[in-house]
Write an enzyme that holds these catalytic residues in place. Structure first.
Site, PDB file in Angstrom:
ATOM      1  N   ARG A  76       9.615  -2.406   9.544  1.00 45.60           N
ATOM      2  CA  ARG A  76      10.430  -2.359   8.321  1.00 45.60           C
ATOM      3  C   ARG A  76      11.748  -3.094   8.535  1.00 45.60           C
ATOM      4  O   ARG A  76      12.662  -2.605   9.189  1.00 45.60           O
ATOM      5  CB  ARG A  76      10.704  -0.885   7.946  1.00 45.60           C
ATOM      6  CG  ARG A  76      11.506  -0.732   6.664  1.00 45.60           C
ATOM      7  CD  ARG A  76      10.752  -1.194   5.443  1.00 45.60           C
ATOM      8  NE  ARG A  76       9.556  -0.376   5.223  1.00 45.60           N
ATOM      9  CZ  ARG A  76       8.532  -0.778   4.440  1.00 45.60           C
ATOM     10  NH1 ARG A  76       8.573  -1.943   3.819  1.00 45.60           N
ATOM     11  NH2 ARG A  76       7.479   0.007   4.293  1.00 45.60           N
ATOM     12  N   ARG A 102       1.165  -9.948   9.456  1.00 49.00           N
ATOM     13  CA  ARG A 102       2.343  -9.242   9.994  1.00 49.00           C
ATOM     14  C   ARG A 102       1.983  -8.152  10.993  1.00 49.00           C
ATOM     15  O   ARG A 102       2.872  -7.599  11.626  1.00 49.00           O
ATOM     16  CB  ARG A 102       3.198  -8.685   8.851  1.00 49.00           C
ATOM     17  CG  ARG A 102       2.472  -7.726   7.935  1.00 49.00           C
ATOM     18  CD  ARG A 102       3.375  -7.282   6.774  1.00 49.00           C
ATOM     19  NE  ARG A 102       2.670  -6.375   5.866  1.00 49.00           N
ATOM     20  CZ  ARG A 102       3.265  -5.558   5.032  1.00 49.00           C
ATOM     21  NH1 ARG A 102       4.582  -5.501   4.996  1.00 49.00           N
ATOM     22  NH2 ARG A 102       2.566  -4.775   4.232  1.00 49.00           N
ATOM     23  N   HIS A 172       8.936 -12.324   3.711  1.00 49.61           N
ATOM     24  CA  HIS A 172       9.345 -11.086   3.020  1.00 49.61           C
ATOM     25  C   HIS A 172      10.678 -10.621   3.619  1.00 49.61           C
ATOM     26  O   HIS A 172      10.799  -9.538   4.187  1.00 49.61           O
ATOM     27  CB  HIS A 172       8.251 -10.050   3.263  1.00 49.61           C
ATOM     28  CG  HIS A 172       8.349  -8.801   2.456  1.00 49.61           C
ATOM     29  ND1 HIS A 172       9.465  -7.992   2.448  1.00 49.61           N
ATOM     30  CD2 HIS A 172       7.448  -8.200   1.649  1.00 49.61           C
ATOM     31  CE1 HIS A 172       9.235  -6.951   1.673  1.00 49.61           C
ATOM     32  NE2 HIS A 172       8.017  -7.058   1.168  1.00 49.61           N
ATOM     33  N   ASP A 216      11.802  -4.510  -8.421  1.00 47.51           N
ATOM     34  CA  ASP A 216      10.627  -5.116  -7.782  1.00 47.51           C
ATOM     35  C   ASP A 216      10.102  -6.177  -8.750  1.00 47.51           C
ATOM     36  O   ASP A 216       9.380  -5.863  -9.692  1.00 47.51           O
ATOM     37  CB  ASP A 216       9.571  -4.021  -7.516  1.00 47.51           C
ATOM     38  CG  ASP A 216       8.441  -4.517  -6.623  1.00 47.51           C
ATOM     39  OD1 ASP A 216       8.407  -5.722  -6.309  1.00 47.51           O
ATOM     40  OD2 ASP A 216       7.583  -3.686  -6.250  1.00 47.51           O
ATOM     41  N   GLU A 275      12.533 -12.735  -1.248  1.00 46.84           N
ATOM     42  CA  GLU A 275      11.340 -13.263  -0.587  1.00 46.84           C
ATOM     43  C   GLU A 275      10.971 -14.616  -1.188  1.00 46.84           C
ATOM     44  O   GLU A 275      10.898 -14.755  -2.408  1.00 46.84           O
ATOM     45  CB  GLU A 275      10.190 -12.263  -0.770  1.00 46.84           C
ATOM     46  CG  GLU A 275      10.598 -10.845  -0.377  1.00 46.84           C
ATOM     47  CD  GLU A 275       9.588  -9.788  -0.827  1.00 46.84           C
ATOM     48  OE1 GLU A 275       8.387 -10.089  -0.898  1.00 46.84           O
ATOM     49  OE2 GLU A 275      10.017  -8.653  -1.121  1.00 46.84           O
TER      50      GLU A 275
HETATM   51  C1  BG6 Z   1       7.424  -6.271  -2.002  1.00 54.14           C
HETATM   52  C2  BG6 Z   1       6.581  -5.794  -3.156  1.00 54.14           C
HETATM   53  O1  BG6 Z   1       7.191  -7.633  -1.799  1.00 54.14           O
HETATM   54  O2  BG6 Z   1       7.086  -5.552  -0.837  1.00 54.14           O
HETATM   55  C3  BG6 Z   1       6.759  -4.294  -3.309  1.00 54.14           C
HETATM   56  O3  BG6 Z   1       6.936  -6.497  -4.323  1.00 54.14           O
HETATM   57  C4  BG6 Z   1       6.454  -3.569  -2.023  1.00 54.14           C
HETATM   58  O4  BG6 Z   1       5.931  -3.832  -4.367  1.00 54.14           O
HETATM   59  C5  BG6 Z   1       7.314  -4.162  -0.920  1.00 54.14           C
HETATM   60  O5  BG6 Z   1       6.715  -2.190  -2.158  1.00 54.14           O
HETATM   61  C6  BG6 Z   1       7.112  -3.539   0.455  1.00 54.14           C
HETATM   62  O6  BG6 Z   1       5.805  -3.634   0.859  1.00 54.14           O
HETATM   63  P1  BG6 Z   1       5.322  -2.990   2.206  1.00 54.14           P
HETATM   64  O7  BG6 Z   1       3.840  -3.205   2.242  1.00 54.14           O
HETATM   65  O8  BG6 Z   1       6.041  -3.699   3.312  1.00 54.14           O
HETATM   66  O9  BG6 Z   1       5.718  -1.542   2.173  1.00 54.14           O
END
Ligand code: BG6
Length: 304
Positions: A76, A102, A172, A216, A275
């Site tokens: 994260r 990832r 991302h 989002d 992103e």
């Molecule tokens: C974003 C999406 O790119 O990533 C969201 O638009 C999503 O909807 C977020 O919650 C996080 O995704 P993840 O899979 O890393 O929890």
């Protein structure tokens, strides 16, 4: 790539004054980059840039204090690489969101000390039976990370087969901000967007983006630089990109962050994801023998 490979990895790819490889949290193998211009850490799992800070500057990339580090688990924060699809898979609900890149291993192809003092690392995704079950297309993906005064990353996808395929991908990236409520995001002012918090409705952005609740959004026709103006840190983060016609802006805000379990109580205030994507209809057709390059450059400027 396991920690048992560290001696060989260092023997082949370490460069004094630039990069070495170590065991990081959760037993992940991590490239530790430190040169005259910046520091960065990159996990080989996901070719995932976890941190980047230009010298004498605070971190630009946000990494959750509550991030979980474990084989096969997405980290994260940092710069997760979404590949070879973005968001939910088009037809297979059980395939992982944002693809598998990832959470799988990438191998080191090369490391290089550049003339301007920056360090360049090239990673190649390792595809195996498990990934081919989800993505049988003959392909190669390289992630080329250049750590310097700016952070540049190029995700190169090659079609090594004899049939075309459709690709979705993204960086991302989680950016660190003083307090997202005070920040304004410029560069998306004339873009339509799909509002994922409102059932995917198509809306029109007017003026800069301000965030005071869950956001989002997939911005369409987004090719210009995106700027994150942060008065608290008196800086502007500039996101430049090529090979992408969409951008996602995401902040989970309080409730969604609490459900995720790896954000911590206040993490959402200090981050925003901007992103650079090939998302929604902005997917890319790669002909046999062709390639696609998603490129980003992150830099900071004083805010006047
Ligand atoms: C974003 C999406 O790119 O990533 C969201 O638009 C999503 O909807 C977020 O919650 C996080 O995704 P993840 O899979 O890393 O929890």
């Amino acid at each position: 790539m396991s920690t048992a490979d560290l001696p060989a990895l260092n023997a082949q790819f370490a460069i004094p004054g630039h990069v070495s490889f170590r065991e990081g949290p959760g037993g992940l193998v991590v490239a530790m980059v430190g040169n005259s211009l910046a520091t960065a850490t990159i996990a080989l799992q996901g070719a995932h840039v976890m941190t980047w800070a230009p010298r004498k500057q605070r971190p630009v990339i946000w990494l959750s204090k509550f991030a979980k580090f474990a084989p096969g688990k997405s980290i994260r924060g940092g710069v997760p690489v979404c590949w070879p699809w973005f968001g939910a898979h088009a037809t297979e609900a059980k395939f992982p969101g944002h693809g598998f890149a990832r959470t799988v291993q990438w191998e080191v192809v090369s490391t290089e000390a550049l003339r301007d003092g920056a360090t360049r690392l090239t990673f190649r995704i390792v595809q195996d039976e498990a990934t081919r079950a989800q993505w049988p297309q003959a392909s190669e993906a390289l992630n080329v990370v250049t750590v310097g005064k700016a952070l540049e990353i190029a995700l190169v996808t090659r079609n090594t087969g004899s049939a075309p395929f459709t690709l979705g991908d993204a960086f991302h990236t989680y950016f660190e901000v003083s307090d997202i409520r005070d920040c304004r995001i410029h560069g998306l002012g004339s873009c339509p967007y799909l509002d994922k918090v409102d059932g995917g409705k198509k809306k029109q952005q007017v003026g800069p983006v301000a965030i005071g609740e869950e956001v989002d959004r997939i911005y369409l026709d987004s090719v210009a630089d995106v700027l994150i103006d942060d008065p608290g840190y008196q800086r502007r983060i500039r996101v430049s990109k090529r090979g992408s016609r969409s951008s996602v802006v995401w902040n989970p805000w309080i409730e969604k962050a609490a459900k995720m379990g790896d954000f911590g109580p206040d993490g959402y205030l200090n981050m925003v994801c901007v992103e650079s994507t090939n998302a929604a209809d902005d997917v890319v057709q790669i002909p046999a023998g062709g390639e696609h390059r998603l490129w980003v450059r992150y830099s900071i400027e004083p805010l006047d």
